[in-house]
Scaffold this motif. Structure first.
Motif, PDB file in Angstrom:
ATOM      1  N   GLU A 141       0.939   3.978 -13.539  1.00 36.86           N
ATOM      2  CA  GLU A 141       0.239   4.854 -14.470  1.00 36.86           C
ATOM      3  C   GLU A 141       0.236   6.311 -14.018  1.00 36.86           C
ATOM      4  N   ARG A 142       0.585   6.555 -12.774  1.00 40.93           N
ATOM      5  CA  ARG A 142       0.620   7.926 -12.258  1.00 40.93           C
ATOM      6  C   ARG A 142       2.034   8.501 -12.228  1.00 40.93           C
ATOM      7  N   VAL A 143       2.989   7.724 -12.711  1.00 42.16           N
ATOM      8  CA  VAL A 143       4.389   8.165 -12.685  1.00 42.16           C
ATOM      9  C   VAL A 143       4.891   8.275 -14.115  1.00 42.16           C
ATOM     10  N   SER A 144       5.431   9.433 -14.446  1.00 41.22           N
ATOM     11  CA  SER A 144       5.996   9.641 -15.787  1.00 41.22           C
ATOM     12  C   SER A 144       7.450   9.207 -15.775  1.00 41.22           C
ATOM     13  N   TRP A 145       7.715   8.127 -16.517  1.00 52.43           N
ATOM     14  CA  TRP A 145       9.076   7.585 -16.575  1.00 52.43           C
ATOM     15  C   TRP A 145       9.334   7.135 -17.994  1.00 52.43           C
ATOM     16  N   LYS A 146      10.426   7.573 -18.573  1.00 50.24           N
ATOM     17  CA  LYS A 146      10.727   7.262 -19.964  1.00 50.24           C
ATOM     18  C   LYS A 146      11.664   6.071 -20.044  1.00 50.24           C
ATOM     19  N   ALA A 147      11.168   5.003 -20.650  1.00 45.13           N
ATOM     20  CA  ALA A 147      11.993   3.821 -20.838  1.00 45.13           C
ATOM     21  C   ALA A 147      12.928   4.023 -22.023  1.00 45.13           C
ATOM     22  N   PRO A 148      14.048   3.299 -22.057  1.00 46.51           N
ATOM     23  CA  PRO A 148      14.940   3.401 -23.228  1.00 46.51           C
ATOM     24  C   PRO A 148      14.205   2.995 -24.496  1.00 46.51           C
ATOM     25  N   ALA A 149      14.534   3.645 -25.582  1.00 45.24           N
ATOM     26  CA  ALA A 149      13.912   3.312 -26.857  1.00 45.24           C
ATOM     27  C   ALA A 149      14.320   1.909 -27.281  1.00 45.24           C
ATOM     28  N   ILE A 150      13.382   1.173 -27.850  1.00 47.33           N
ATOM     29  CA  ILE A 150      13.650  -0.190 -28.290  1.00 47.33           C
ATOM     30  C   ILE A 150      14.054  -0.187 -29.759  1.00 47.33           C
ATOM     31  N   ALA A 151      15.275  -0.578 -30.020  1.00 43.54           N
ATOM     32  CA  ALA A 151      15.757  -0.644 -31.405  1.00 43.54           C
ATOM     33  C   ALA A 151      15.438  -2.034 -31.948  1.00 43.54           C
ATOM     34  N   GLU A 152      14.291  -2.150 -32.601  1.00 45.35           N
ATOM     35  CA  GLU A 152      13.845  -3.457 -33.077  1.00 45.35           C
ATOM     36  C   GLU A 152      14.424  -3.817 -34.442  1.00 45.35           C
ATOM     37  N   GLU A 153      14.839  -2.811 -35.199  1.00 48.52           N
ATOM     38  CA  GLU A 153      15.313  -3.089 -36.552  1.00 48.52           C
ATOM     39  C   GLU A 153      16.573  -3.950 -36.528  1.00 48.52           C
ATOM     40  N   VAL A 154      16.609  -4.896 -37.449  1.00 52.01           N
ATOM     41  CA  VAL A 154      17.807  -5.715 -37.626  1.00 52.01           C
ATOM     42  C   VAL A 154      18.935  -4.843 -38.198  1.00 52.01           C
ATOM     43  N   ASN A 155      20.112  -4.997 -37.639  1.00 50.23           N
ATOM     44  CA  ASN A 155      21.285  -4.301 -38.164  1.00 50.23           C
ATOM     45  C   ASN A 155      21.644  -4.917 -39.522  1.00 50.23           C
ATOM     46  N   VAL A 174       0.822  -1.216   0.000  1.00 45.87           N
ATOM     47  CA  VAL A 174       0.000   0.000   0.000  1.00 45.87           C
ATOM     48  C   VAL A 174       0.854   1.263   0.000  1.00 45.87           C
ATOM     49  N   THR A 175       2.100   1.150   0.463  1.00 45.08           N
ATOM     50  CA  THR A 175       2.984   2.312   0.493  1.00 45.08           C
ATOM     51  C   THR A 175       3.270   2.827  -0.908  1.00 45.08           C
ATOM     52  N   LEU A 176       3.220   1.921  -1.897  1.00 49.58           N
ATOM     53  CA  LEU A 176       3.509   2.319  -3.278  1.00 49.58           C
ATOM     54  C   LEU A 176       2.462   3.271  -3.841  1.00 49.58           C
ATOM     55  N   ASN A 177       1.331   3.390  -3.155  1.00 47.06           N
ATOM     56  CA  ASN A 177       0.283   4.286  -3.646  1.00 47.06           C
ATOM     57  C   ASN A 177       0.119   5.532  -2.776  1.00 47.06           C
ATOM     58  N   GLU A 178       0.979   5.691  -1.783  1.00 46.46           N
ATOM     59  CA  GLU A 178       0.901   6.885  -0.931  1.00 46.46           C
ATOM     60  C   GLU A 178       1.488   8.078  -1.681  1.00 46.46           C
ATOM     61  N   LYS A 179       0.762   9.174  -1.702  1.00 43.61           N
ATOM     62  CA  LYS A 179       1.141  10.332  -2.512  1.00 43.61           C
ATOM     63  C   LYS A 179       2.549  10.819  -2.210  1.00 43.61           C
ATOM     64  N   ARG A 184       4.949   7.682  -3.531  1.00 44.09           N
ATOM     65  CA  ARG A 184       4.695   6.926  -4.755  1.00 44.09           C
ATOM     66  C   ARG A 184       5.716   7.212  -5.849  1.00 44.09           C
ATOM     67  N   SER A 185       5.919   8.463  -6.174  1.00 42.36           N
ATOM     68  CA  SER A 185       6.799   8.824  -7.284  1.00 42.36           C
ATOM     69  C   SER A 185       8.223   8.321  -7.059  1.00 42.36           C
ATOM     70  N   GLN A 186       8.752   8.576  -5.870  1.00 39.83           N
ATOM     71  CA  GLN A 186      10.138   8.187  -5.593  1.00 39.83           C
ATOM     72  C   GLN A 186      10.314   6.672  -5.615  1.00 39.83           C
ATOM     73  N   LEU A 187       9.354   5.940  -5.043  1.00 37.98           N
ATOM     74  CA  LEU A 187       9.465   4.486  -4.976  1.00 37.98           C
ATOM     75  C   LEU A 187       9.335   3.834  -6.349  1.00 37.98           C
ATOM     76  N   ILE A 188       8.346   4.273  -7.105  1.00 39.45           N
ATOM     77  CA  ILE A 188       8.137   3.679  -8.437  1.00 39.45           C
ATOM     78  C   ILE A 188       9.300   4.009  -9.355  1.00 39.45           C
ATOM     79  N   ARG A 189       9.790   5.229  -9.304  1.00 43.34           N
ATOM     80  CA  ARG A 189      10.930   5.601 -10.137  1.00 43.34           C
ATOM     81  C   ARG A 189      12.179   4.792  -9.765  1.00 43.34           C
ATOM     82  N   SER A 190      12.398   4.597  -8.477  1.00 50.77           N
ATOM     83  CA  SER A 190      13.554   3.810  -8.041  1.00 50.77           C
ATOM     84  C   SER A 190      13.466   2.379  -8.561  1.00 50.77           C
TER      85      SER A 190
END
Length: 456
Positions: free
Chosen positions: A223-237, A164-169, A172-178
């Motif tokens: 869904e309440r935390v803005s976090w940018k994941a690394p871009a996925i390079a799917e194209e074959v080299n 439940v701590t993960l949803n405490e205002k 929440r942001s610091q825990l989910i980002r970590s």
């Protein structure tokens, strides 16, 4: 936390055109609360629990709307408890590869979701306890952990964060980002591959969704935390793609050293097969190998290597249905004369394993990645120039599949047909091989030029 006995529980609600269309609604001290389900029976069961709590005289939390007994149950669940329950939920129906993926992701994120770092055990010991025991359902239920790993796990259980701590205002942001930041790193602290991050994030997200399903959380906090994941390079080299001439030279080098494996590599190139599909190719799957012309294979399975401790059968390879296909769904693949000749020669000279498999390891067992990977590197050193050996060109046996698909696309075979033969979705095929399709620029340029002249 304030409780109230001013509770009104309404009848079941229904909303059409909504995935969770069956709802339970009630009020606590005038505040309206609701929870929605995919099935009416689930909603009715939840409403019954609320009714029972009200009849017992339980107070309802004015913030969450839940009866006191549910609140107590929520507060007692730690992240470690939830992660183990999620593993147990997924284990029976998950492929061995998926089991290792779940254990890997949870073993990465769980050490981050703790209340303190004081006395934290060695990271490698803790990971071994989590990955090899806590998140392995069978081992956790049948064996006892001892030594350093047992002590490390005891520390984690004592200090695991309440879910439940993960949803405490405030947190929440610091825990989910970590947690997400931890998923983006390898054990040595260097950035993980984008696909790995995406896979681990999906498992973390799914575990939190399970907490929502269990009424531990009201909504998924990711869904309440803005976090940018690394871009996925799917194209074959495109630098890994070998030409037909280079592939023939590589196959000749294989034949000189290990002739019984030549057709195996040929299947990857000429039939666009995954190594796991080629490993379980049987004589019965070769439904047409004519003396001349095109033949046909009927692919029926896949055999990725996982590790004997993760499979139900206790074998290092798990024979399963084709990737992205339901059980018993086969994939017919026309094969060119070159591969027909390779397969006919293989059957004439080397036969099959006792169970009908064309390719096997020592004593008829499964062909291992270490064997066909080592043979491939020897073939590269013999068939390619030193500069090519140092380059990514056909660096892995899997690159033969990439080379074959690229050849077909550049030959003008329609993408849906190539996708069908390779066992891909069309959208995935075009996304993965977009950078390897070439050779038609002059034709397209000419058509655009003609269109531009249309108003003249």
């Amino acid at each position: 936390m304030a409780y109230s006995h001013d509770v009104s529980i309404w009848g079941l609600a229904r909303k059409k055109n909504r995935k969770r269309g069956h709802g339970v609604r009630w009020t606590v001290a005038g505040k309206e609360c609701s929870k929605w389900f995919t099935e009416r029976a689930l909603a009715d069961n939840y409403r019954s629990k609320l009714m029972q709590a009200a009849r017992k005289g339980e107070g309802f939390d004015t913030e969450t709307g839940l009866p006191e007994s549910m609140v107590r149950a929520q507060l007692s669940v730690t992240w470690y408890d939830l992660a183990c329950r999620f593993v147990d939920l997924k284990w029976p129906h998950a492929a061995a590869k998926s089991r290792t993926g779940i254990a890997d992701a949870l073993a990465t994120v769980t050490p981050v979701l703790v209340t303190t770092k004081r006395g934290k055990p060695d990271a490698k010991v803790l990971r071994a306890a989590l990955y090899g025991w806590a998140f392995h359902k069978v081992r956790r239920e049948t064996t006892k952990l001892t030594g350093q790993e047992a002590a490390a796990l005891k520390w984690l259980q004592d200090n695991s964060l309440r879910v439940v701590t993960l949803n405490e205002k405030e947190q929440r942001s610091q825990l989910i980002r970590s947690a997400l930041d931890a998923l983006a790193l390898k054990m040595d602290g260097t950035p993980a591959a984008a696909k790995t991050v995406a896979r681990k994030r999906a498992i973390f997200y799914g575990t939190l969704n399970y907490a929502v399903e269990l009424d531990i959380l009201p909504a998924n906090p990711i869904e309440r935390v803005s976090w940018k994941a690394p871009a996925i390079a799917e194209e074959v080299n495109r630098n890994v793609v070998a030409s037909p001439r280079q592939v023939r030279a590589l196959l000749a080098a294989v034949h000189a050293k290990r002739p019984e494996l030549t057709a195996f590599y040929g299947c990857l190139y000429y039939a666009y097969m995954r190594p796991g599909e080629a490993k379980v190719l049987r004589k019965s799957d070769c439904i047409d190998l004519p003396q001349s012309g095109w033949g046909q294979l009927l692919l029926t399975g896949n055999s990725p290597r996982v590790g004997s401790e993760w499979t139900d059968a206790g074998t290092s390879h798990e024979e399963r249905q084709l990737k992205h296909r339901a059980k018993k769904i086969a994939r017919p693949v026309p094969i060119p004369p070159e591969l027909v000749r390779l397969l006919r020669r293989h059957l004439d000279e080397h036969g099959t394993a006792p169970d009908g498999r064309l390719f096997s390891g020592g004593r008829g067992g499964p062909l291992s990645e270490s064997v066909y990977g080592r043979v491939w590197q020897m073939a590269r050193e013999k068939a390619l120039t030193p500069a090519q050996v140092a380059s990514p060109l056909a660096g892995r046996p899997y690159d033969l599949r990439h080379s074959g698909v690229t050849l077909a696309l550049n030959a003008g075979v329609p993408a849906p047909e190539v996708a069908r033969r390779a066992g891909h979705g069309v959208d995935v095929l075009l996304r993965v091989y977009a950078g390897c399709i070439d050779g038609h620029e002059e034709m397209w340029n000419g058509r655009i030029e003609e269109a531009l002249k249309g108003d003249d």
